[in-house]
Motif scaffolding. Structure first.
Motif, PDB file in Angstrom:
ATOM      1  N   PRO A 176       0.829  -1.213   0.000  1.00  0.00           N
ATOM      2  CA  PRO A 176       0.000   0.000   0.000  1.00  0.00           C
ATOM      3  C   PRO A 176       0.865   1.266   0.000  1.00  0.00           C
ATOM      4  O   PRO A 176       2.034   1.246   0.405  1.00  0.00           O
ATOM      5  CB  PRO A 176      -0.799  -0.123   1.295  1.00  0.00           C
ATOM      6  CG  PRO A 176       0.000  -1.021   2.162  1.00  0.00           C
ATOM      7  CD  PRO A 176       0.666  -1.988   1.229  1.00  0.00           C
ATOM      8  N   LEU A 177       0.275   2.350  -0.436  1.00  0.00           N
ATOM      9  CA  LEU A 177       0.985   3.612  -0.550  1.00  0.00           C
ATOM     10  C   LEU A 177       1.614   4.040   0.773  1.00  0.00           C
ATOM     11  O   LEU A 177       2.736   4.540   0.801  1.00  0.00           O
ATOM     12  CB  LEU A 177       0.030   4.704  -1.056  1.00  0.00           C
ATOM     13  CG  LEU A 177       0.621   6.110  -1.205  1.00  0.00           C
ATOM     14  CD1 LEU A 177       1.779   6.112  -2.191  1.00  0.00           C
ATOM     15  CD2 LEU A 177      -0.465   7.093  -1.620  1.00  0.00           C
ATOM     16  N   THR A 178       0.897   3.827   1.866  1.00  0.00           N
ATOM     17  CA  THR A 178       1.424   4.235   3.172  1.00  0.00           C
ATOM     18  C   THR A 178       2.705   3.506   3.512  1.00  0.00           C
ATOM     19  O   THR A 178       3.623   4.078   4.110  1.00  0.00           O
ATOM     20  CB  THR A 178       0.370   3.983   4.265  1.00  0.00           C
ATOM     21  OG1 THR A 178      -0.085   2.612   4.166  1.00  0.00           O
ATOM     22  CG2 THR A 178      -0.815   4.926   4.115  1.00  0.00           C
ATOM     23  N   ASN A 179       2.791   2.225   3.153  1.00  0.00           N
ATOM     24  CA  ASN A 179       4.031   1.462   3.394  1.00  0.00           C
ATOM     25  C   ASN A 179       5.167   1.978   2.526  1.00  0.00           C
ATOM     26  O   ASN A 179       6.305   2.125   2.987  1.00  0.00           O
ATOM     27  CB  ASN A 179       3.800  -0.022   3.115  1.00  0.00           C
ATOM     28  CG  ASN A 179       3.127  -0.731   4.261  1.00  0.00           C
ATOM     29  OD1 ASN A 179       2.671  -0.093   5.207  1.00  0.00           O
ATOM     30  ND2 ASN A 179       3.032  -2.049   4.182  1.00  0.00           N
ATOM     31  N   LEU A 180       4.883   2.247   1.258  1.00  0.00           N
ATOM     32  CA  LEU A 180       5.923   2.741   0.360  1.00  0.00           C
ATOM     33  C   LEU A 180       6.437   4.096   0.829  1.00  0.00           C
ATOM     34  O   LEU A 180       7.642   4.360   0.785  1.00  0.00           O
ATOM     35  CB  LEU A 180       5.389   2.834  -1.064  1.00  0.00           C
ATOM     36  CG  LEU A 180       4.986   1.503  -1.728  1.00  0.00           C
ATOM     37  CD1 LEU A 180       4.394   1.759  -3.100  1.00  0.00           C
ATOM     38  CD2 LEU A 180       6.187   0.562  -1.832  1.00  0.00           C
ATOM     39  N   MET A 181       5.534   4.934   1.298  1.00  0.00           N
ATOM     40  CA  MET A 181       5.938   6.242   1.810  1.00  0.00           C
ATOM     41  C   MET A 181       6.836   6.086   3.041  1.00  0.00           C
ATOM     42  O   MET A 181       7.726   6.908   3.282  1.00  0.00           O
ATOM     43  CB  MET A 181       4.703   7.083   2.153  1.00  0.00           C
ATOM     44  CG  MET A 181       3.898   7.507   0.937  1.00  0.00           C
ATOM     45  SD  MET A 181       2.329   8.266   1.398  1.00  0.00           S
ATOM     46  CE  MET A 181       2.899   9.706   2.304  1.00  0.00           C
ATOM     47  N   ALA A 182       6.593   5.027   3.823  1.00  0.00           N
ATOM     48  CA  ALA A 182       7.387   4.774   5.025  1.00  0.00           C
ATOM     49  C   ALA A 182       8.663   3.999   4.729  1.00  0.00           C
ATOM     50  O   ALA A 182       9.422   3.668   5.649  1.00  0.00           O
ATOM     51  CB  ALA A 182       6.542   4.016   6.053  1.00  0.00           C
ATOM     52  N   GLY A 183       8.915   3.694   3.463  1.00  0.00           N
ATOM     53  CA  GLY A 183      10.136   2.982   3.092  1.00  0.00           C
ATOM     54  C   GLY A 183      10.055   1.478   3.296  1.00  0.00           C
ATOM     55  O   GLY A 183      11.083   0.824   3.483  1.00  0.00           O
ATOM     56  N   ILE A 184       8.850   0.932   3.241  1.00  0.00           N
ATOM     57  CA  ILE A 184       8.654  -0.509   3.464  1.00  0.00           C
ATOM     58  C   ILE A 184       8.285  -1.169   2.137  1.00  0.00           C
ATOM     59  O   ILE A 184       7.286  -0.808   1.509  1.00  0.00           O
ATOM     60  CB  ILE A 184       7.544  -0.763   4.503  1.00  0.00           C
ATOM     61  CG1 ILE A 184       7.912  -0.110   5.837  1.00  0.00           C
ATOM     62  CG2 ILE A 184       7.314  -2.267   4.677  1.00  0.00           C
ATOM     63  CD1 ILE A 184       6.785  -0.126   6.850  1.00  0.00           C
ATOM     64  N   ILE A 185       9.086  -2.128   1.712  1.00  0.00           N
ATOM     65  CA  ILE A 185       8.825  -2.882   0.486  1.00  0.00           C
ATOM     66  C   ILE A 185       8.571  -4.336   0.868  1.00  0.00           C
ATOM     67  O   ILE A 185       9.328  -4.914   1.649  1.00  0.00           O
ATOM     68  CB  ILE A 185      10.026  -2.847  -0.481  1.00  0.00           C
ATOM     69  CG1 ILE A 185      10.535  -1.429  -0.670  1.00  0.00           C
ATOM     70  CG2 ILE A 185       9.666  -3.497  -1.807  1.00  0.00           C
ATOM     71  CD1 ILE A 185      11.862  -1.369  -1.402  1.00  0.00           C
TER      72      ILE A 185
END
Length: 473
Positions: free
Chosen positions: A432-441
């Motif tokens: 999800p976008l929130t994870n990508l924004m937090a640097g989580i792949i």
């Protein structure tokens, strides 16, 4: 302006995998370090790649009941010719010792032999017979060295003790029986140091002579599922075959259940093995067999150790009573998540493909030993390979590098037959976008290791057409 032709180099967009070690045991127990030339500090992991190195750092004694690591080094280096091994000795001779009062001991060929338990330290005092005379000096009157099962005091020619028929000797001796299960369980914590101090992550955990104890087994299992908070291994756990344990195959099943040996990171074994006069905990030899099989497959743990040769001439209980199982009895043990040995086709073989979680857990990635080990090995390799990518800018180039590198490596495993198929994908639903924004792949690995061919059925049918073709053709 630079007038000319120039060349620069750019980092390769595909990473070379740092392949995780396979078949490397971490073994906790006791060693006669008082007899070692370069004794390793107690409670620390010691990497050994040969018999000579192990003896140099840990010492050796045939008293395997007291010095449990000696059983493992003998099996792994002498019988299975495998390396490396990471040992952790929890016997601290500075504290686990007692004084032996002075007594007169006969001298033979200018030598006095003390048991290997004797410690060559300041507590070793050598005097004239009776103990009331002169105190002899080490280096001028006598020398000391360990030889086999003895600490030898040898009188030096021209020294004051050379002509003595008896010597009065007092010394400290090590007390292995003072080391309890809790110390061995605590020693399991040292597995956390293997990567930082040795650069190796073991994938087998053993404690011969102690793994049948509940506290030790629990510590082994806890570490097997969570080394450094990242890596996975398999705990090889012996089911007690002593008088207070399981002395029959049906009792072994009951003992496994009551001891709560039921985890996917555990391999349960019963009973013990014997070769000549030596008795081995089955976990000891299974570790050697697994290392041997892995080495034969380029370090990949995709093949089961089952139906491969143990180094033994009998299967026994702890007291030496021989155990012979029928195929049906061995299969019953297997069906209850216990690996055993079987002498069915002329050789003693490891028999069983299931981890201890079977039959309660029937997820194929958990209950089949080679499949479960492959999942752990692939996971360990991915962690070590892509650790260097952490904290770099999260761009499409970085993601593509990780995906391409992982897929190329997995495709290679498929090409070698180690996996039936495998791929890595980055699924939108898992990112999800929130994870990508937090640097989580999150990357999804699909993989299918081959299952061991546990059952091959032939259907025999009489075909009358062959009569016609044979007799009327």
């Amino acid at each position: 302006m630079n007038h000319g032709v120039y060349v620069s180099q750019q980092a390769t967009s595909v990473s070379t995998p740092v392949v995780a070690e396979s078949g490397v045991p971490f073994v906790v127990g006791l060693a006669p370090v008082q007899a070692a030339d370069k004794p390793a500090a107690p409670g620390t992991p010691v990497l050994c790649t040969s018999w000579a190195e192990a003896v140099e750092k840990l010492g050796y004694s045939d008293d395997w009941a007291a010095y449990t690591l000696c059983e493992f080094m003998y099996s792994h280096f002498k019988l299975f010719a495998c390396q490396p091994v990471i040992f952790c000795n929890v016997l601290d001779i500075a504290t686990a010792k007692t004084e032996v009062p002075a007594s007169d001991i006969a001298v033979t060929d200018h030598k006095v032999k003390l048991p290997i338990a004797a410690i060559d330290d300041e507590g070793l005092v050598v005097k004239e017979q009776g103990g009331s005379g002169a105190t002899y000096k080490k280096g001028s009157d006598y020398s000391t060295y360990y030889d086999g099962e003895f600490l030898v005091i040898e009188a030096i020619q021209d020294g004051g003790a050379y002509a003595a028929s008896k010597l009065n000797v007092a010394y400290n001796k090590v007390t292995p029986d003072s080391v309890d299960d809790a110390a061995v369980a605590t020693g399991m914590e040292s597995i956390e140091l293997c990567l930082t101090t040795l650069g190796v992550v073991p994938d087998l955990i053993c404690a011969p002579g102690y793994s049948q104890q509940a506290t030790v087994a629990a510590a082994m299992t806890a570490k097997a599922g969570n080394i450094n908070g990242l890596f996975r291994a398999k705990a090889l756990i012996d089911i007690d075959s002593g008088s207070s344990g399981a002395t029959s195959y049906t009792a072994a099943i009951t003992k496994k259940n009551t001891a709560n040996i039921a985890d996917e990171d555990e391999v349960a074994l019963w009973p013990m093995l014997k070769l000549g006069d030596h008795k081995f905990h089955m976990s000891t030899q299974l570790a050697g067999l697994i290392a041997q099989v892995d080495s034969g497959n380029g370090g990949c743990p995709y093949e089961s150790p089952s139906n491969k040769n143990f180094q033994c001439d009998a299967m026994v209980l702890e007291d030496g009573t021989e155990v012979n199982l029928t195929l049906a009895q061995a299969n019953i043990l297997n069906d209850n998540g216990i690996l055993t040995a079987l002498n069915f086709m002329g050789n003693w073989l490891a028999w069983g493909n299931y981890t201890a979680c079977y039959p309660a857990n029937t997820d194929v990635k958990d209950y089949l030993i080679p499949v479960s080990r492959m999942f752990g090995w692939v996971g360990n390799t991915l962690i070590r390979t892509f650790w260097s990518k952490l904290d770099r800018p999260m761009t499409s180039r970085l993601i593509d590098t990780v995906l391409d590198s992982a897929n190329i490596w997995l495709n290679g495993l498929v090409g070698m037959g180690y996996l039936l198929g495998a791929r890595v994908e980055m699924l939108e639903s898992e990112n999800p976008l929130t994870n990508l924004m937090a640097g989580i792949i999150k990357l999804h690995v699909y993989m299918t290791p081959p299952s061991p061919a546990q059952e091959i059925d032939f259907a025999l049918e009489y075909d009358a057409s062959y009569v016609t073709s044979a007799l009327q053709g």
